[in-house]
Every structure is written in C-alpha cells, then in structure tokens.
Design a protein around this motif. Sequence first.
Motif, PDB file in Angstrom:
ATOM      1  N   ALA A  57      17.925   0.114  16.707  1.00  0.00           N
ATOM      2  CA  ALA A  57      17.741  -1.032  17.622  1.00  0.00           C
ATOM      3  C   ALA A  57      19.096  -1.568  18.086  1.00  0.00           C
ATOM      4  O   ALA A  57      19.263  -1.931  19.259  1.00  0.00           O
ATOM      5  N   LEU A  58      20.064  -1.597  17.182  1.00  0.00           N
ATOM      6  CA  LEU A  58      21.394  -2.088  17.558  1.00  0.00           C
ATOM      7  C   LEU A  58      22.117  -1.092  18.460  1.00  0.00           C
ATOM      8  O   LEU A  58      22.857  -1.486  19.367  1.00  0.00           O
ATOM      9  N   LEU A  59      21.921   0.198  18.213  1.00  0.00           N
ATOM     10  CA  LEU A  59      22.521   1.204  19.103  1.00  0.00           C
ATOM     11  C   LEU A  59      21.951   1.056  20.515  1.00  0.00           C
ATOM     12  O   LEU A  59      22.701   1.080  21.504  1.00  0.00           O
ATOM     13  N   ASP A  60      20.635   0.882  20.603  1.00  0.00           N
ATOM     14  CA  ASP A  60      19.991   0.738  21.921  1.00  0.00           C
ATOM     15  C   ASP A  60      20.467  -0.531  22.623  1.00  0.00           C
ATOM     16  O   ASP A  60      20.728  -0.530  23.826  1.00  0.00           O
ATOM     17  N   GLU A  61      20.594  -1.599  21.854  1.00  0.00           N
ATOM     18  CA  GLU A  61      21.054  -2.878  22.434  1.00  0.00           C
ATOM     19  C   GLU A  61      22.484  -2.743  22.943  1.00  0.00           C
ATOM     20  O   GLU A  61      22.840  -3.210  24.012  1.00  0.00           O
ATOM     21  N   PHE A  62      23.333  -2.034  22.192  1.00  0.00           N
ATOM     22  CA  PHE A  62      24.736  -1.837  22.579  1.00  0.00           C
ATOM     23  C   PHE A  62      24.803  -1.020  23.873  1.00  0.00           C
ATOM     24  O   PHE A  62      25.525  -1.359  24.821  1.00  0.00           O
ATOM     25  N   ALA A  63      24.030   0.068  23.929  1.00  0.00           N
ATOM     26  CA  ALA A  63      24.047   0.931  25.118  1.00  0.00           C
ATOM     27  C   ALA A  63      23.570   0.164  26.349  1.00  0.00           C
ATOM     28  O   ALA A  63      24.089   0.357  27.455  1.00  0.00           O
ATOM     29  N   ALA A  64      22.606  -0.727  26.153  1.00  0.00           N
ATOM     30  CA  ALA A  64      22.102  -1.527  27.283  1.00  0.00           C
ATOM     31  C   ALA A  64      23.133  -2.576  27.706  1.00  0.00           C
ATOM     32  O   ALA A  64      23.313  -2.851  28.890  1.00  0.00           O
ATOM     33  N   HIS A  65      23.828  -3.115  26.718  1.00  0.00           N
ATOM     34  CA  HIS A  65      24.811  -4.180  26.964  1.00  0.00           C
ATOM     35  C   HIS A  65      26.068  -3.624  27.632  1.00  0.00           C
ATOM     36  O   HIS A  65      26.697  -4.287  28.460  1.00  0.00           O
ATOM     37  N   VAL A  66      26.455  -2.404  27.266  1.00  0.00           N
ATOM     38  CA  VAL A  66      27.690  -1.800  27.812  1.00  0.00           C
ATOM     39  C   VAL A  66      27.338  -0.425  28.396  1.00  0.00           C
ATOM     40  O   VAL A  66      27.487   0.599  27.730  1.00  0.00           O
ATOM     41  N   PRO A  67      26.869  -0.390  29.657  1.00  0.00           N
ATOM     42  CA  PRO A  67      26.516   0.907  30.253  1.00  0.00           C
ATOM     43  C   PRO A  67      27.719   1.845  30.239  1.00  0.00           C
ATOM     44  O   PRO A  67      28.841   1.436  30.527  1.00  0.00           O
ATOM     45  N   GLY A  68      27.463   3.094  29.878  1.00  0.00           N
ATOM     46  CA  GLY A  68      28.559   4.069  29.782  1.00  0.00           C
ATOM     47  C   GLY A  68      28.880   4.424  28.347  1.00  0.00           C
ATOM     48  O   GLY A  68      29.393   5.509  28.068  1.00  0.00           O
ATOM     49  N   ILE A  69      28.571   3.506  27.428  1.00  0.00           N
ATOM     50  CA  ILE A  69      28.720   3.831  25.998  1.00  0.00           C
ATOM     51  C   ILE A  69      27.539   4.716  25.594  1.00  0.00           C
ATOM     52  O   ILE A  69      26.395   4.426  25.947  1.00  0.00           O
ATOM     53  N   ASP A  70      27.828   5.783  24.884  1.00  0.00           N
ATOM     54  CA  ASP A  70      26.746   6.629  24.385  1.00  0.00           C
ATOM     55  C   ASP A  70      26.550   6.375  22.893  1.00  0.00           C
ATOM     56  O   ASP A  70      27.494   5.965  22.211  1.00  0.00           O
ATOM     57  N   THR A  71      25.351   6.633  22.424  1.00  0.00           N
ATOM     58  CA  THR A  71      25.032   6.342  21.022  1.00  0.00           C
ATOM     59  C   THR A  71      24.289   7.511  20.395  1.00  0.00           C
ATOM     60  O   THR A  71      23.635   8.286  21.099  1.00  0.00           O
ATOM     61  N   ILE A  72      24.425   7.605  19.085  1.00  0.00           N
ATOM     62  CA  ILE A  72      23.668   8.630  18.349  1.00  0.00           C
ATOM     63  C   ILE A  72      23.416   8.121  16.933  1.00  0.00           C
ATOM     64  O   ILE A  72      24.316   7.553  16.309  1.00  0.00           O
ATOM     65  N   GLU A  73      22.184   8.303  16.474  1.00  0.00           N
ATOM     66  CA  GLU A  73      21.853   7.843  15.115  1.00  0.00           C
ATOM     67  C   GLU A  73      22.503   8.744  14.079  1.00  0.00           C
ATOM     68  O   GLU A  73      22.469   9.976  14.219  1.00  0.00           O
ATOM     69  N   LEU A  74      23.089   8.130  13.070  1.00  0.00           N
ATOM     70  CA  LEU A  74      23.695   8.924  11.987  1.00  0.00           C
ATOM     71  C   LEU A  74      23.784   8.081  10.729  1.00  0.00           C
ATOM     72  O   LEU A  74      24.352   6.992  10.735  1.00  0.00           O
ATOM     73  N   VAL A 106      36.439  -0.222  27.696  1.00  0.00           N
ATOM     74  CA  VAL A 106      37.058  -1.012  28.784  1.00  0.00           C
ATOM     75  C   VAL A 106      38.376  -0.372  29.220  1.00  0.00           C
ATOM     76  O   VAL A 106      38.734  -0.408  30.393  1.00  0.00           O
ATOM     77  N   LYS A 107      39.092   0.248  28.293  1.00  0.00           N
ATOM     78  CA  LYS A 107      40.389   0.860  28.607  1.00  0.00           C
ATOM     79  C   LYS A 107      40.266   2.242  29.249  1.00  0.00           C
ATOM     80  O   LYS A 107      41.271   2.910  29.489  1.00  0.00           O
ATOM     81  N   GLY A 108      39.026   2.707  29.483  1.00  0.00           N
ATOM     82  CA  GLY A 108      38.876   3.973  30.190  1.00  0.00           C
ATOM     83  C   GLY A 108      38.760   5.186  29.294  1.00  0.00           C
ATOM     84  O   GLY A 108      39.284   6.257  29.619  1.00  0.00           O
ATOM     85  N   ASN A 109      38.104   5.031  28.181  1.00  0.00           N
ATOM     86  CA  ASN A 109      37.792   6.159  27.305  1.00  0.00           C
ATOM     87  C   ASN A 109      36.286   6.409  27.317  1.00  0.00           C
ATOM     88  O   ASN A 109      35.509   5.472  27.518  1.00  0.00           O
ATOM     89  N   LYS A 110      35.876   7.654  27.089  1.00  0.00           N
ATOM     90  CA  LYS A 110      34.461   7.938  26.837  1.00  0.00           C
ATOM     91  C   LYS A 110      34.220   7.670  25.353  1.00  0.00           C
ATOM     92  O   LYS A 110      34.906   8.226  24.495  1.00  0.00           O
ATOM     93  N   VAL A 111      33.270   6.782  25.056  1.00  0.00           N
ATOM     94  CA  VAL A 111      33.058   6.373  23.668  1.00  0.00           C
ATOM     95  C   VAL A 111      31.617   6.668  23.247  1.00  0.00           C
ATOM     96  O   VAL A 111      30.672   6.334  23.964  1.00  0.00           O
ATOM     97  N   ILE A 112      31.495   7.287  22.092  1.00  0.00           N
ATOM     98  CA  ILE A 112      30.177   7.538  21.500  1.00  0.00           C
ATOM     99  C   ILE A 112      30.169   6.842  20.141  1.00  0.00           C
ATOM    100  O   ILE A 112      31.080   7.060  19.330  1.00  0.00           O
ATOM    101  N   VAL A 113      29.177   5.992  19.914  1.00  0.00           N
ATOM    102  CA  VAL A 113      29.105   5.278  18.636  1.00  0.00           C
ATOM    103  C   VAL A 113      27.862   5.708  17.858  1.00  0.00           C
ATOM    104  O   VAL A 113      26.849   6.085  18.441  1.00  0.00           O
ATOM    105  N   SER A 114      27.970   5.610  16.542  1.00  0.00           N
ATOM    106  CA  SER A 114      26.828   5.950  15.687  1.00  0.00           C
ATOM    107  C   SER A 114      26.602   4.875  14.653  1.00  0.00           C
ATOM    108  O   SER A 114      27.443   3.991  14.441  1.00  0.00           O
ATOM    109  N   GLY A 115      25.463   4.976  14.014  1.00  0.00           N
ATOM    110  CA  GLY A 115      25.071   4.050  12.956  1.00  0.00           C
ATOM    111  C   GLY A 115      23.624   4.359  12.609  1.00  0.00           C
ATOM    112  O   GLY A 115      23.005   5.234  13.229  1.00  0.00           O
ATOM    113  N   ARG A 116      23.114   3.655  11.611  1.00  0.00           N
ATOM    114  CA  ARG A 116      21.721   3.905  11.217  1.00  0.00           C
ATOM    115  C   ARG A 116      20.742   3.054  12.005  1.00  0.00           C
ATOM    116  O   ARG A 116      19.603   3.444  12.220  1.00  0.00           O
ATOM    117  N   ARG A 117      21.183   1.841  12.443  1.00  0.00           N
ATOM    118  CA  ARG A 117      20.237   0.890  13.031  1.00  0.00           C
ATOM    119  C   ARG A 117      20.028   1.165  14.519  1.00  0.00           C
ATOM    120  O   ARG A 117      20.801   0.736  15.367  1.00  0.00           O
TER     121      ARG A 117
END
Length: 253
Positions: A40-57, A27-38
Amino acid sequence: MKLSGNTIFITGGTSGIGRALAEAFHVKGNKVIVSGRRKALLDEFAAHVPGIDTIELDITDPSQIERVANTLIAKYPNLNVIINNAGIMPFDDPAGMNDDPQAVHLVNTNLLGPIRVSSAFVSHLKEQADSYIINTSSVLAYIPFAVSALYSATKAAIHSYSLSQRFALRDTSVRVLEIVPPWVDTDLVRKSGDPRAMQLDVFVEQLLAALETATTEVLVEDAKQLRNSAGPDEHGVVNYVNQMIVDNPLPTA
Ligand SMILES: NC(=O)c1ccc[n+]([C@@H]2O[C@H](COP(=O)([O-])OP(=O)(O)OC[C@H]3O[C@@H](n4cnc5c(N)ncnc54)[C@H](OP(=O)(O)O)[C@@H]3O)[C@@H](O)[C@H]2O)c1
C-alpha cells in the motif's frame, strides 16, 4: 558519485530515509526504483511521485531477492546503483535472555539482507562503467547502544563487510560507499520530534552533498563525533552515551 543520470535501486523505500532519499534522487534526474514489503505504501509513493517505480521485496527472503534482481536487471539494463537501506531496530537486553526468533530476524534483515542483495546485483554492476553499492550502517556501528545491542552489532558488521567489499572490488568499476546516519527522526524507533534526533529533510539534504564527494564513508556533520570516537579509548564514550540513554530513554512508546 554523480547525483544525476543514474538508475538507482533502493531497499526500504516505503518510509523514512529510503523514501526521502528516493524522492530527492528522483528530483535530481535519476531513475529510481524503490522496494519494501508494504504494498500500500509503495502504491501511494508511486502515485505521489510519478516516475518512481516500485517493487515488492522482503529482504529476509533469498528467493525474492533473486527474483527481484533478475526482474530489475532485465527491465533496467543501465541500473548502476544499489542502496542497501532497509533495516529494523528492535530492542534487546544483552544482560538477559536472548530472544532468538527476534535475533535471527534482525540478522536476516540488517546483515544477510544487504549481503544477499549485493550478491544478486554485483555481476551486473561490474558490467556498468560507473557503479555503486551503497550500504547503510549507523553511528551505532562505532558506539553501540546497549538497549539495542544486536542492532548495533549488525551495523558494525555492515561496516566491516563494506571494508572487505571495497577492497575486493577495488579493480572493478564498482565503488562501495557506507552511509553512516546519526539519529534521524523516522519510524525506525518511533518518530517523535525528539530534539536529539536530526530532522529527516535536513539529513537527506546533507547526505546528498556528502555523497557527491564521498569515496568510502558518507557522513553528515552530526555523525562525525560518534564515528570518530571509536578506537582504543572508546570505552569512556560508550559508557557516557549509554548512561545518557539510561537517564533519558529513547521514545519507544
Ligand atoms: N533513523 C535513524 O536514526 C537511523 C540511524 C542510523 C541508521 N539508520 C538506518 O537507516 C535505514 C533506514 O531506516 P529509517 O530510519 O528510514 O527507518 P524506517 O522509516 O523504519 O524505514 C525502514 C525501511 O526498511 C524497510 N524494511 C524493514 N524490514 C524489511 C524487510 N524485511 N524487507 C524489506 N524492507 C524492509 C521498511 O519497509 P517495509 O516495512 O515496507 O518492508 C522501511 O521502508 C535502516 O537501515 C536503519 O538501520 C537509521
């Protein structure tokens, strides 16, 4: 640190502090990439907040860390902040038998995970003009919970490692910060609404304000008393806090 215009990689962004912090930075204007094992939650987050990128790790797997770091550095050449946030908090009993598989998994996750992630990104971060390694410890690094003794010890180790890392990187462009959360109401143990825990949205708001000026540890007001109790007279506080947990157990079930 400046709170906008960064490219930030956060481990453990599928829930709790990592997810809320990722959304706030976005929201503050940063490019954010998040990771995690789950996934389904990464996909849900990316859908909920367009612009957030995700990667499984899975941060217990060194080869995954290397692969993810190489992928992100190639895709985001301006990546300048890593936040080592992923962690787990199992219970143990230092007066009883050690559960060795659990202990190894805990150390791999909470201690070697952040060390390996830092190691995989540090050369790249040194090439950025203004970059940060942000490690997440806990107030339990300073005043341990006996019911989660090895967890507390991993966080004390993260504090110690951050001190060394900060010194070792002092003549580079990489600054090292340590987020020291108090008890925050997340699923780390069990989200419960326990009044002793800080609400997640309040914590993240105060955390961002503290990050803006922090040069070493990042402390919200609620964390300061326990952090500052450590030292030669800490035994009284350790006993007091742990007796409080014996009398009013954590909401584990
Ligand atoms: N909440 C508190 O009271 C508190 C207090 C002090 C410090 N902290 C620290 O704050 C950090 C975040 O905790 P939280 O409260 O937000 O808990 P949480 O909601 O349970 O989040 C933990 C995150 O870590 C990730 N994670 C766990 N194991 C992982 C692994 N092997 N590989 C990759 N990701 C992994 C989880 O993602 P996946 O399951 O999808 O992998 C999840 O996104 C932790 O380091 C915790 O120790 C929390």
